[in-house]
Design a protein around this motif. Sequence first.
Motif, PDB file in Angstrom:
ATOM      1  N   VAL A  92       0.942  -0.877  -0.115  1.00 14.13           N
ATOM      2  CA  VAL A  92       0.161  -0.081  -0.271  1.00 14.13           C
ATOM      3  C   VAL A  92       0.684   1.434   0.098  1.00 14.13           C
ATOM      4  O   VAL A  92       1.802   1.060   0.746  1.00 14.13           O
ATOM      5  CB  VAL A  92      -0.892   0.253   1.446  1.00 14.13           C
ATOM      6  N   ALA A  93       0.780   2.200  -0.914  1.00 17.60           N
ATOM      7  CA  ALA A  93       1.228   3.285  -0.550  1.00 17.60           C
ATOM      8  C   ALA A  93       1.410   3.937   0.538  1.00 17.60           C
ATOM      9  O   ALA A  93       0.611   4.144   0.716  1.00 17.60           O
ATOM     10  CB  ALA A  93       0.504   4.156  -1.633  1.00 17.60           C
ATOM     11  N   PRO A  94       2.357   4.723   1.273  1.00 19.73           N
ATOM     12  CA  PRO A  94       2.530   5.615   1.854  1.00 19.73           C
ATOM     13  C   PRO A  94       1.632   6.558   2.395  1.00 19.73           C
ATOM     14  O   PRO A  94       0.966   6.644   3.591  1.00 19.73           O
ATOM     15  CB  PRO A  94       4.056   5.963   2.147  1.00 19.73           C
ATOM     16  N   ASP A  95       1.047   7.213   1.366  1.00 21.02           N
ATOM     17  CA  ASP A  95       0.323   8.168   1.175  1.00 21.02           C
ATOM     18  C   ASP A  95      -1.213   8.000   1.230  1.00 21.02           C
ATOM     19  O   ASP A  95      -2.508   8.820   0.621  1.00 21.02           O
ATOM     20  CB  ASP A  95       0.933   8.845   0.159  1.00 21.02           C
ATOM     21  N   PHE A  96      -1.285   6.497   0.937  1.00 19.79           N
ATOM     22  CA  PHE A  96      -2.846   5.720   0.534  1.00 19.79           C
ATOM     23  C   PHE A  96      -3.718   6.943   2.194  1.00 19.79           C
ATOM     24  O   PHE A  96      -3.298   5.551   2.609  1.00 19.79           O
ATOM     25  CB  PHE A  96      -2.573   4.719   0.054  1.00 19.79           C
ATOM     26  N   GLU A  97      -4.547   7.412   1.411  1.00 18.96           N
ATOM     27  CA  GLU A  97      -5.475   7.496   2.963  1.00 18.96           C
ATOM     28  C   GLU A  97      -7.072   7.195   2.836  1.00 18.96           C
ATOM     29  O   GLU A  97      -7.266   6.984   1.235  1.00 18.96           O
ATOM     30  CB  GLU A  97      -5.656   9.232   3.130  1.00 18.96           C
ATOM     31  N   ILE A  98      -7.809   6.590   3.903  1.00 20.90           N
ATOM     32  CA  ILE A  98      -8.515   5.793   3.586  1.00 20.90           C
ATOM     33  C   ILE A  98      -9.930   6.213   5.024  1.00 20.90           C
ATOM     34  O   ILE A  98      -9.423   6.748   5.363  1.00 20.90           O
ATOM     35  CB  ILE A  98      -8.858   4.378   3.258  1.00 20.90           C
ATOM     36  N   SER A  99     -11.305   6.554   3.653  1.00 26.59           N
ATOM     37  CA  SER A  99     -11.712   7.287   5.491  1.00 26.59           C
ATOM     38  C   SER A  99     -13.077   6.199   5.711  1.00 26.59           C
ATOM     39  O   SER A  99     -13.707   5.541   5.355  1.00 26.59           O
ATOM     40  CB  SER A  99     -13.241   8.277   4.720  1.00 26.59           C
ATOM     41  N   ALA A 100     -12.683   5.991   7.028  1.00 24.62           N
ATOM     42  CA  ALA A 100     -13.219   4.529   7.572  1.00 24.62           C
ATOM     43  C   ALA A 100     -12.730   4.754   9.154  1.00 24.62           C
ATOM     44  O   ALA A 100     -12.267   5.590  10.004  1.00 24.62           O
ATOM     45  CB  ALA A 100     -13.007   3.777   7.698  1.00 24.62           C
ATOM     46  N   ASP A 101     -13.738   3.309  10.085  1.00 20.43           N
ATOM     47  CA  ASP A 101     -12.751   3.427  11.127  1.00 20.43           C
ATOM     48  C   ASP A 101     -12.207   2.716  11.293  1.00 20.43           C
ATOM     49  O   ASP A 101     -12.129   1.068  10.689  1.00 20.43           O
ATOM     50  CB  ASP A 101     -14.461   2.563  12.005  1.00 20.43           C
ATOM     51  N   SER A 102     -11.164   3.228  12.261  1.00 18.34           N
ATOM     52  CA  SER A 102      -9.776   1.843  12.271  1.00 18.34           C
ATOM     53  C   SER A 102     -10.029   0.770  12.750  1.00 18.34           C
ATOM     54  O   SER A 102      -9.224  -0.238  13.009  1.00 18.34           O
ATOM     55  CB  SER A 102      -8.765   3.235  12.881  1.00 18.34           C
ATOM     56  N   GLU A 103     -11.274   1.074  14.182  1.00 14.58           N
ATOM     57  CA  GLU A 103     -10.903  -0.289  14.556  1.00 14.58           C
ATOM     58  C   GLU A 103     -11.742  -1.364  13.983  1.00 14.58           C
ATOM     59  O   GLU A 103     -11.019  -2.150  14.155  1.00 14.58           O
ATOM     60  CB  GLU A 103     -11.637  -0.008  15.962  1.00 14.58           C
ATOM     61  N   HIS A 104     -12.664  -0.820  13.544  1.00 14.85           N
ATOM     62  CA  HIS A 104     -13.300  -1.554  12.758  1.00 14.85           C
ATOM     63  C   HIS A 104     -12.464  -1.936  11.454  1.00 14.85           C
ATOM     64  O   HIS A 104     -13.133  -3.156  10.750  1.00 14.85           O
ATOM     65  CB  HIS A 104     -14.607  -1.029  12.016  1.00 14.85           C
ATOM     66  N   LEU A 105     -11.864  -1.360  10.700  1.00 19.31           N
ATOM     67  CA  LEU A 105     -10.884  -1.647   9.718  1.00 19.31           C
ATOM     68  C   LEU A 105     -10.060  -3.038  10.141  1.00 19.31           C
ATOM     69  O   LEU A 105      -9.313  -4.000   8.995  1.00 19.31           O
ATOM     70  CB  LEU A 105     -10.378  -1.177   8.508  1.00 19.31           C
TER      71      LEU A 105
ATOM     72  N   LEU B 197       1.739 -13.055   2.037  1.00 18.59           N
ATOM     73  CA  LEU B 197       0.749 -12.621   2.064  1.00 18.59           C
ATOM     74  C   LEU B 197       0.889 -11.407   1.970  1.00 18.59           C
ATOM     75  O   LEU B 197       1.752 -10.622   2.142  1.00 18.59           O
ATOM     76  CB  LEU B 197       0.340 -12.245   3.684  1.00 18.59           C
ATOM     77  N   THR B 198       0.055 -10.728   1.042  1.00 16.10           N
ATOM     78  CA  THR B 198      -0.266  -9.683   0.190  1.00 16.10           C
ATOM     79  C   THR B 198      -0.968  -8.526   0.161  1.00 16.10           C
ATOM     80  O   THR B 198      -2.428  -9.242   0.335  1.00 16.10           O
ATOM     81  CB  THR B 198       0.520  -9.701  -1.562  1.00 16.10           C
ATOM     82  N   ILE B 199      -0.536  -7.340   0.752  1.00 18.30           N
ATOM     83  CA  ILE B 199      -1.771  -5.874   1.233  1.00 18.30           C
ATOM     84  C   ILE B 199      -1.551  -5.585   0.249  1.00 18.30           C
ATOM     85  O   ILE B 199      -0.713  -4.491  -0.029  1.00 18.30           O
ATOM     86  CB  ILE B 199      -2.347  -6.269   2.995  1.00 18.30           C
ATOM     87  N   SER B 200      -2.587  -4.870  -0.539  1.00 20.32           N
ATOM     88  CA  SER B 200      -2.677  -4.053  -1.514  1.00 20.32           C
ATOM     89  C   SER B 200      -3.481  -2.942  -1.523  1.00 20.32           C
ATOM     90  O   SER B 200      -5.383  -3.500  -1.293  1.00 20.32           O
ATOM     91  CB  SER B 200      -2.204  -3.916  -2.740  1.00 20.32           C
ATOM     92  N   ALA B 201      -3.798  -1.742  -2.163  1.00 21.49           N
ATOM     93  CA  ALA B 201      -4.813  -0.646  -2.372  1.00 21.49           C
ATOM     94  C   ALA B 201      -4.769  -0.204  -4.059  1.00 21.49           C
ATOM     95  O   ALA B 201      -4.026   0.648  -4.426  1.00 21.49           O
ATOM     96  CB  ALA B 201      -4.963   0.104  -0.750  1.00 21.49           C
ATOM     97  N   GLU B 202      -5.986   0.209  -3.963  1.00 16.93           N
ATOM     98  CA  GLU B 202      -6.532   1.501  -4.889  1.00 16.93           C
ATOM     99  C   GLU B 202      -7.763   1.725  -4.939  1.00 16.93           C
ATOM    100  O   GLU B 202      -8.121   1.831  -4.014  1.00 16.93           O
ATOM    101  CB  GLU B 202      -6.809   1.359  -6.158  1.00 16.93           C
ATOM    102  N   ARG B 203      -7.768   3.374  -6.094  1.00 14.37           N
ATOM    103  CA  ARG B 203      -8.827   4.538  -5.810  1.00 14.37           C
ATOM    104  C   ARG B 203      -9.485   3.828  -7.223  1.00 14.37           C
ATOM    105  O   ARG B 203      -8.841   4.201  -7.989  1.00 14.37           O
ATOM    106  CB  ARG B 203      -8.894   5.402  -4.855  1.00 14.37           C
ATOM    107  N   SER B 204     -10.925   3.726  -7.153  1.00 10.28           N
ATOM    108  CA  SER B 204     -11.809   3.644  -8.260  1.00 10.28           C
ATOM    109  C   SER B 204     -13.613   3.492  -8.167  1.00 10.28           C
ATOM    110  O   SER B 204     -14.080   2.871  -7.125  1.00 10.28           O
ATOM    111  CB  SER B 204     -11.851   1.681  -8.637  1.00 10.28           C
ATOM    112  N   ASP B 205     -13.839   4.353  -9.220  1.00 13.45           N
ATOM    113  CA  ASP B 205     -15.495   4.262  -8.958  1.00 13.45           C
ATOM    114  C   ASP B 205     -15.381   5.105  -7.631  1.00 13.45           C
ATOM    115  O   ASP B 205     -16.494   4.678  -7.291  1.00 13.45           O
ATOM    116  CB  ASP B 205     -15.926   3.743  -9.411  1.00 13.45           C
ATOM    117  N   GLY B 206     -15.069   6.298  -7.035  1.00 15.43           N
ATOM    118  CA  GLY B 206     -15.038   6.582  -6.171  1.00 15.43           C
ATOM    119  C   GLY B 206     -14.979   6.049  -4.573  1.00 15.43           C
ATOM    120  O   GLY B 206     -15.758   6.546  -3.153  1.00 15.43           O
ATOM    121  N   ALA B 207     -14.809   5.391  -4.941  1.00 16.97           N
ATOM    122  CA  ALA B 207     -14.737   3.594  -3.731  1.00 16.97           C
ATOM    123  C   ALA B 207     -13.187   3.296  -3.704  1.00 16.97           C
ATOM    124  O   ALA B 207     -12.226   3.707  -4.589  1.00 16.97           O
ATOM    125  CB  ALA B 207     -15.342   2.649  -3.671  1.00 16.97           C
ATOM    126  N   ALA B 208     -12.428   3.306  -2.112  1.00 20.79           N
ATOM    127  CA  ALA B 208     -11.052   2.623  -1.776  1.00 20.79           C
ATOM    128  C   ALA B 208     -11.247   0.739  -2.219  1.00 20.79           C
ATOM    129  O   ALA B 208     -11.899   0.511  -1.357  1.00 20.79           O
ATOM    130  CB  ALA B 208     -10.766   2.616  -0.510  1.00 20.79           C
TER     131      ALA B 208
END
Length: 484
Positions: A360-373, A400-411
Amino acid sequence: MAEKIAGDISEHAHETGSVPLTRGLSTKLLVLTVLFVMIAEVLIFIPSVANFGMQWMQQRLANAAAVSIILMEGEDDTLAPDIRDELLMATGVKAIAVRDADVSRILVVTDMPPEVDQHIDLDAITPPAAIAQTFSTLFFGGDRVFRIFGTVGDTGKIFEILIPDTGLRNAMLIYARNVAFLSLIISLFTATLVFYAINRIMIRPIRDMTQSMLAFAATPDDPRRVISPEVRGDEIGVAERELARMQTALQKTLGEQRRLADLGLAVSKINHDMRNMLASAHLISDRLSTIDDPAVKTLTPRLLRTLDRAVTYSEGVLNYGRTQEAPPSRRRLRLHALVEEVRNILPLDAESRIEFANVVAPDFEISADSEHLFRVLSNLCRNAVQAMVGDNDPSVVKRLTISAERSDGAARIYVGDTGPGLPQKARENLFAPFRGSAKSGGTGLGLAIAQELVRAHGGALDLVESIGGHTLFAISIPEAPPPA
């Protein structure tokens, strides 16, 4: 919950009870069959009685025509009174006449009635008129005189007779009685055959299904109460098979509900003691922070957070069977740092040989509950580690790989591993508690809780792919709407 469901079903079955014979389908079927056959016989009875009346009058007219021909061919058309009376008595008429070429001739006559009540032309009467005339005689006749006329054979002459309707009415009454008695016998015989056939084909299987449902409602946890469907391909066979499938599924659901209730009870019993032990561990960990050791000071905050999360998890398992999760408190998070926290709690030692790749990119941000996520990612990662840890082949890549991207207004967050893949049963019941576990002895609560937490964010948790050597889950969390 399971006891309540079973009690409600049993109470309903007790109120319903068995169906009395007078209100059963068998009695209704028998009565309706007899009634319908009698109605069909009535529709046949009406024209048959009318036809009998017409034939009776045609026969009397034919007899009179035969006598008339004999009289007309004789040398003397004057008959002695005694012979005339015997002739009229034999034919049952009061007068016989013949009309040829518009010339009428009375051949035999005695006791000429003062008036004729009804004139009947057998050559021109229509079926409705014949029915009306027949039933008029049947219900209101007995003292009337008919003038019946018409052609007989190919003579071309029109023969006429005057005859009282008493004989016709008596003959029709006897015929109607015989037809009614025969119709009743046919109705009972037909009704018996139809009842026997339909009772074996439909009523008895329906009665068996009803009794099975009542017995199942009384004790839904007894496998012997599940109906045994017959081998038949019609609608009754389909209904029996579907009923058996539904009862089996309901038994399984009741068993799962009972196990869930037992789990909640067990967790509630140990939760109090567990929180006391964790509280003691928390106090001991606080004392570790006073030790002047860089390694201890580095690990102590992680240990405290882990203990806090352990208390939260124990309460979460209890709350899963009792209430819903608390609504998420969404904040802007740096996903890379959160993934690193998940990495710190995983059993990734040298013996497991499992690589953890946080791409995951170091500057990748997401709007979520930290405990839930954090709980969602930790559940998915723990499942992946458990799937790969049992493989002892040194040449197999375990990553084990974790990645992220932003697509269509969703993370979109991807959690992938190089494990053996999910079995078929786990894929079919992926997010079902107690059925979606990929390992023996598992509860399947991890994925169920993860899906509930993701849905609370308005997102979705999906299995993208699961084959030998590759399993990939996708977490989609839409961006939070701007504040009002």
